[in-house]
Scaffold this motif. Structure first.
Motif, PDB file in Angstrom:
ATOM      1  N   LYS A 182       0.841  -1.196   0.000  1.00  0.00           N
ATOM      2  CA  LYS A 182       0.000   0.000   0.000  1.00  0.00           C
ATOM      3  C   LYS A 182       0.875   1.245   0.000  1.00  0.00           C
ATOM      4  O   LYS A 182       1.750   1.406   0.846  1.00  0.00           O
ATOM      5  CB  LYS A 182      -0.913  -0.008   1.218  1.00  0.00           C
ATOM      6  N   PRO A 183       0.632   2.168  -0.945  1.00  0.00           N
ATOM      7  CA  PRO A 183       1.418   3.407  -0.980  1.00  0.00           C
ATOM      8  C   PRO A 183       1.196   4.240   0.284  1.00  0.00           C
ATOM      9  O   PRO A 183       0.128   4.214   0.887  1.00  0.00           O
ATOM     10  CB  PRO A 183       0.876   4.125  -2.218  1.00  0.00           C
ATOM     11  N   THR A 184       2.203   4.971   0.659  1.00  0.00           N
ATOM     12  CA  THR A 184       2.109   5.839   1.839  1.00  0.00           C
ATOM     13  C   THR A 184       0.987   6.860   1.669  1.00  0.00           C
ATOM     14  O   THR A 184       0.869   7.485   0.609  1.00  0.00           O
ATOM     15  CB  THR A 184       3.441   6.573   2.072  1.00  0.00           C
ATOM     16  N   GLY A 185       0.198   7.004   2.709  1.00  0.00           N
ATOM     17  CA  GLY A 185      -0.860   8.003   2.703  1.00  0.00           C
ATOM     18  C   GLY A 185      -2.147   7.582   2.039  1.00  0.00           C
ATOM     19  O   GLY A 185      -3.122   8.344   2.034  1.00  0.00           O
ATOM     20  N   VAL A 186      -2.192   6.387   1.460  1.00  0.00           N
ATOM     21  CA  VAL A 186      -3.385   5.909   0.777  1.00  0.00           C
ATOM     22  C   VAL A 186      -4.299   5.170   1.747  1.00  0.00           C
ATOM     23  O   VAL A 186      -3.839   4.397   2.592  1.00  0.00           O
ATOM     24  CB  VAL A 186      -3.007   4.973  -0.397  1.00  0.00           C
ATOM     25  N   THR A 187      -5.584   5.433   1.649  1.00  0.00           N
ATOM     26  CA  THR A 187      -6.589   4.678   2.392  1.00  0.00           C
ATOM     27  C   THR A 187      -7.196   3.644   1.466  1.00  0.00           C
ATOM     28  O   THR A 187      -7.801   3.997   0.442  1.00  0.00           O
ATOM     29  CB  THR A 187      -7.704   5.605   2.922  1.00  0.00           C
ATOM     30  N   ARG A 188      -6.997   2.379   1.798  1.00  0.00           N
ATOM     31  CA  ARG A 188      -7.474   1.314   0.932  1.00  0.00           C
ATOM     32  C   ARG A 188      -8.796   0.732   1.448  1.00  0.00           C
ATOM     33  O   ARG A 188      -8.928   0.386   2.619  1.00  0.00           O
ATOM     34  CB  ARG A 188      -6.450   0.182   0.835  1.00  0.00           C
ATOM     35  N   ILE A 189      -9.748   0.609   0.519  1.00  0.00           N
ATOM     36  CA  ILE A 189     -11.027  -0.029   0.803  1.00  0.00           C
ATOM     37  C   ILE A 189     -11.097  -1.296  -0.039  1.00  0.00           C
ATOM     38  O   ILE A 189     -10.998  -1.229  -1.270  1.00  0.00           O
ATOM     39  CB  ILE A 189     -12.206   0.898   0.469  1.00  0.00           C
ATOM     40  N   LEU A 190     -11.267  -2.431   0.616  1.00  0.00           N
ATOM     41  CA  LEU A 190     -11.376  -3.710  -0.084  1.00  0.00           C
ATOM     42  C   LEU A 190     -12.843  -4.105  -0.148  1.00  0.00           C
ATOM     43  O   LEU A 190     -13.489  -4.294   0.883  1.00  0.00           O
ATOM     44  CB  LEU A 190     -10.560  -4.782   0.632  1.00  0.00           C
ATOM     45  N   MET A 191     -13.359  -4.223  -1.364  1.00  0.00           N
ATOM     46  CA  MET A 191     -14.760  -4.599  -1.574  1.00  0.00           C
ATOM     47  C   MET A 191     -14.851  -6.089  -1.860  1.00  0.00           C
ATOM     48  O   MET A 191     -14.435  -6.561  -2.919  1.00  0.00           O
ATOM     49  CB  MET A 191     -15.335  -3.817  -2.748  1.00  0.00           C
ATOM     50  N   LEU A 192     -15.369  -6.845  -0.899  1.00  0.00           N
ATOM     51  CA  LEU A 192     -15.604  -8.269  -1.086  1.00  0.00           C
ATOM     52  C   LEU A 192     -17.025  -8.474  -1.594  1.00  0.00           C
ATOM     53  O   LEU A 192     -17.949  -7.806  -1.147  1.00  0.00           O
ATOM     54  CB  LEU A 192     -15.423  -9.018   0.233  1.00  0.00           C
ATOM     55  N   GLY A 193     -17.202  -9.416  -2.518  1.00  0.00           N
ATOM     56  CA  GLY A 193     -18.546  -9.648  -3.024  1.00  0.00           C
ATOM     57  C   GLY A 193     -18.575 -10.659  -4.150  1.00  0.00           C
ATOM     58  O   GLY A 193     -17.572 -11.303  -4.470  1.00  0.00           O
ATOM     59  N   ASP A 194     -19.761 -10.774  -4.745  1.00  0.00           N
ATOM     60  CA  ASP A 194     -19.976 -11.764  -5.796  1.00  0.00           C
ATOM     61  C   ASP A 194     -20.082 -11.081  -7.160  1.00  0.00           C
ATOM     62  O   ASP A 194     -19.380 -10.108  -7.418  1.00  0.00           O
ATOM     63  CB  ASP A 194     -21.216 -12.611  -5.473  1.00  0.00           C
ATOM     64  N   SER A 195     -20.974 -11.597  -8.030  1.00  0.00           N
ATOM     65  CA  SER A 195     -21.068 -11.054  -9.386  1.00  0.00           C
ATOM     66  C   SER A 195     -21.544  -9.608  -9.415  1.00  0.00           C
ATOM     67  O   SER A 195     -21.275  -8.885 -10.374  1.00  0.00           O
ATOM     68  CB  SER A 195     -22.015 -11.920 -10.227  1.00  0.00           C
ATOM     69  N   ILE A 196     -22.257  -9.168  -8.375  1.00  0.00           N
ATOM     70  CA  ILE A 196     -22.722  -7.784  -8.338  1.00  0.00           C
ATOM     71  C   ILE A 196     -21.547  -6.836  -8.142  1.00  0.00           C
ATOM     72  O   ILE A 196     -21.382  -5.858  -8.880  1.00  0.00           O
ATOM     73  CB  ILE A 196     -23.784  -7.603  -7.243  1.00  0.00           C
ATOM     74  N   VAL A 197     -20.709  -7.114  -7.163  1.00  0.00           N
ATOM     75  CA  VAL A 197     -19.517  -6.291  -6.946  1.00  0.00           C
ATOM     76  C   VAL A 197     -18.561  -6.420  -8.135  1.00  0.00           C
ATOM     77  O   VAL A 197     -17.965  -5.430  -8.580  1.00  0.00           O
ATOM     78  CB  VAL A 197     -18.817  -6.690  -5.632  1.00  0.00           C
ATOM     79  N   PHE A 198     -18.439  -7.610  -8.677  1.00  0.00           N
ATOM     80  CA  PHE A 198     -17.633  -7.843  -9.882  1.00  0.00           C
ATOM     81  C   PHE A 198     -18.068  -6.911 -11.008  1.00  0.00           C
ATOM     82  O   PHE A 198     -17.250  -6.407 -11.774  1.00  0.00           O
ATOM     83  CB  PHE A 198     -17.787  -9.309 -10.296  1.00  0.00           C
ATOM     84  N   GLY A 199     -19.379  -6.649 -11.075  1.00  0.00           N
ATOM     85  CA  GLY A 199     -19.905  -5.773 -12.113  1.00  0.00           C
ATOM     86  C   GLY A 199     -20.454  -6.521 -13.311  1.00  0.00           C
ATOM     87  O   GLY A 199     -20.234  -6.114 -14.464  1.00  0.00           O
ATOM     88  N   TRP A 200     -21.220  -7.586 -13.035  1.00  0.00           N
ATOM     89  CA  TRP A 200     -21.793  -8.371 -14.127  1.00  0.00           C
ATOM     90  C   TRP A 200     -22.705  -7.486 -14.982  1.00  0.00           C
ATOM     91  O   TRP A 200     -23.606  -6.836 -14.480  1.00  0.00           O
ATOM     92  CB  TRP A 200     -22.579  -9.548 -13.568  1.00  0.00           C
ATOM     93  N   GLY A 201     -22.442  -7.467 -16.268  1.00  0.00           N
ATOM     94  CA  GLY A 201     -23.302  -6.754 -17.199  1.00  0.00           C
ATOM     95  C   GLY A 201     -23.021  -5.281 -17.340  1.00  0.00           C
ATOM     96  O   GLY A 201     -23.720  -4.587 -18.092  1.00  0.00           O
ATOM     97  N   VAL A 202     -22.011  -4.760 -16.650  1.00  0.00           N
ATOM     98  CA  VAL A 202     -21.653  -3.340 -16.792  1.00  0.00           C
ATOM     99  C   VAL A 202     -20.144  -3.234 -17.023  1.00  0.00           C
ATOM    100  O   VAL A 202     -19.397  -4.165 -16.738  1.00  0.00           O
ATOM    101  CB  VAL A 202     -22.052  -2.503 -15.553  1.00  0.00           C
ATOM    102  N   GLN A 203     -19.718  -2.094 -17.529  1.00  0.00           N
ATOM    103  CA  GLN A 203     -18.285  -1.841 -17.690  1.00  0.00           C
ATOM    104  C   GLN A 203     -17.637  -1.717 -16.313  1.00  0.00           C
ATOM    105  O   GLN A 203     -18.286  -1.359 -15.336  1.00  0.00           O
ATOM    106  CB  GLN A 203     -18.060  -0.561 -18.495  1.00  0.00           C
ATOM    107  N   ARG A 204     -16.333  -2.002 -16.233  1.00  0.00           N
ATOM    108  CA  ARG A 204     -15.648  -1.941 -14.936  1.00  0.00           C
ATOM    109  C   ARG A 204     -15.792  -0.567 -14.301  1.00  0.00           C
ATOM    110  O   ARG A 204     -15.981  -0.448 -13.083  1.00  0.00           O
ATOM    111  CB  ARG A 204     -14.162  -2.285 -15.110  1.00  0.00           C
ATOM    112  N   ALA A 205     -15.723   0.478 -15.114  1.00  0.00           N
ATOM    113  CA  ALA A 205     -15.809   1.838 -14.582  1.00  0.00           C
ATOM    114  C   ALA A 205     -17.185   2.156 -14.012  1.00  0.00           C
ATOM    115  O   ALA A 205     -17.343   3.118 -13.265  1.00  0.00           O
ATOM    116  CB  ALA A 205     -15.473   2.845 -15.673  1.00  0.00           C
ATOM    117  N   ASP A 206     -18.194   1.338 -14.359  1.00  0.00           N
ATOM    118  CA  ASP A 206     -19.557   1.574 -13.890  1.00  0.00           C
ATOM    119  C   ASP A 206     -19.968   0.655 -12.750  1.00  0.00           C
ATOM    120  O   ASP A 206     -21.103   0.732 -12.275  1.00  0.00           O
ATOM    121  CB  ASP A 206     -20.549   1.407 -15.045  1.00  0.00           C
ATOM    122  N   ALA A 207     -19.070  -0.221 -12.310  1.00  0.00           N
ATOM    123  CA  ALA A 207     -19.371  -1.130 -11.206  1.00  0.00           C
ATOM    124  C   ALA A 207     -19.196  -0.410  -9.869  1.00  0.00           C
ATOM    125  O   ALA A 207     -18.448   0.577  -9.767  1.00  0.00           O
ATOM    126  CB  ALA A 207     -18.456  -2.349 -11.265  1.00  0.00           C
TER     127      ALA A 207
END
Length: 329
Positions: free
Chosen positions: A89-114
């Motif tokens: 993790k870079p210094t000063g960065v706050t990391r959020i880890l999103m755990l999930g299934d196909s919804i978090v994966f972004g089924w049916g949408v572009q990655r930028a829209d998930a």
């Protein structure tokens, strides 16, 4: 005898030709690129493999890419539908880890829209410039598999916040995965005929509708929900011990929103959150005023579309911004 053998050979050749023609038809005519069951088969065949850890079950193949439900899907070198990220993790960065299934994966949408990407943008627009949201969603994961992934790989990203995204079918038991024959991974005809056969069997048997099926996952004796609870408790215990903020986000089923049929499951999730000191965020209010069909990827596929992802990510971002240090649930 020769005539009989000739007939057998002719029959075999005819059958092979017919099979080849049908395979070509499946690939060129029947495959519209938007058929849910066929696209899910492509997802499994092209982007997934059996994981070494049976408690994870399956995983993405690093470096793969394809198009599913009209959206480009690229898996990075770490097996995530995410931009490349450093393990350290870079210094000063706050990391959020999103755990999930196909919804978090972004089924049916572009990655930028998930949800994960939209959440990061929303937080940065609000002044959280140093935030980094990691999309660890994998299609067909349940809560037990997501938590197992966290302990095997997710911890290596040193997250400051873990958001465990929960959908109602996350109480399903973890399946056992085995290698399938070559044609099962490469034949469009196999996938289409298999899907049609499964649908026919359900109609003949008069199986459960979606409300009954989801409800059955939480009845006494159902094996998946106790395992999901134990996994949530395990994750919460680790996060408390290591100073990691943990949020349980409940993603609603999008087919019936006004008179939501799973308030009992919402109560169960809130109860386990309270019992384990987990922050609980229900995302149903983010979409409840909408017409359900306007939130789906397609009419037969009620996965969240771009609009639904934006609404739910916005609700989650508003919660995080209004509770920067967390709160007691």
């Amino acid at each position: 005898m020769k005539r009989v053998l000739g007939n057998i050979v002719a029959f075999i050749i005819s059958a092979l030709v017919m099979a080849a023609v049908f395979e070509i038809a499946c690939r060129t005519v029947l495959d519209t690129g938007m058929q849910y069951h066929l696209e899910m088969w492509k997802y499994a065949a092209r982007l997934k493999r059996i994981a070494d850890n049976p408690r994870i079950g399956h995983e993405h193949i690093p470096g793969r890419n394809t198009v599913l439900m009209g959206s480009e899907v690229t898996i990075n070198s770490q097996g995530l539908r995410n931009r490349e990220i450093s393990s350290e993790k870079p210094t000063g960065v706050t990391r959020i880890l999103m755990l999930g299934d196909s919804i978090v994966f972004g089924w049916g949408v572009q990655r930028a829209d998930a949800m994960p990407a939209v959440l990061e943008r929303d937080l940065k627009r609000a002044g959280q410039d140093s935030v980094e949201v990691i999309n660890a969603g994998v299609g067909n994961y349940n809560t037990a598999m997501e938590v197992e992934y966290f302990f095997e790989r997710g911890v290596s990203y040193a997250p400051d916040v873990v958001i465990l995204n929960y959908f109602i079918n996350d109480a399903e038991p973890t399946p056992t995965y085995r290698d399938v024959p070559w044609f099962a991974r490469h034949s469009y005809a196999y996938a289409i005929l298999g899907g049609a056969w499964d649908g026919l069997k359900r109609r003949i048997a008069g199986g459960q509708d979606w409300r009954e099926y989801y409800g059955s996952l939480y009845t006494d004796g159902a094996p998946g929900w106790p395992k999901a609870q134990a996994s949530i408790e395990r994750l919460a215990s680790y996060c408390r011990a290591h100073g990691i903020r943990i949020v349980l986000a409940n993603i609603p089923e999008l087919r019936e929103l006004k008179n939501y049929p799973f308030t009992d499951v919402q109560a169960k999730l809130q109860g386990i959150s309270v019992a384990n000191g987990i922050e609980y965020v229900d995302l149903l209010p983010a979409v409840q005023a909408e017409v359900p069909e306007t939130l789906w990827v397609t009419a037969p596929d009620p996965h969240p579309n771009k609009q639904a992802h934006a609404l739910m990510a916005g609700w989650l971002a508003a919660y995080l911004l209004s509770h920067p240090a967390g709160r007691a649930p």
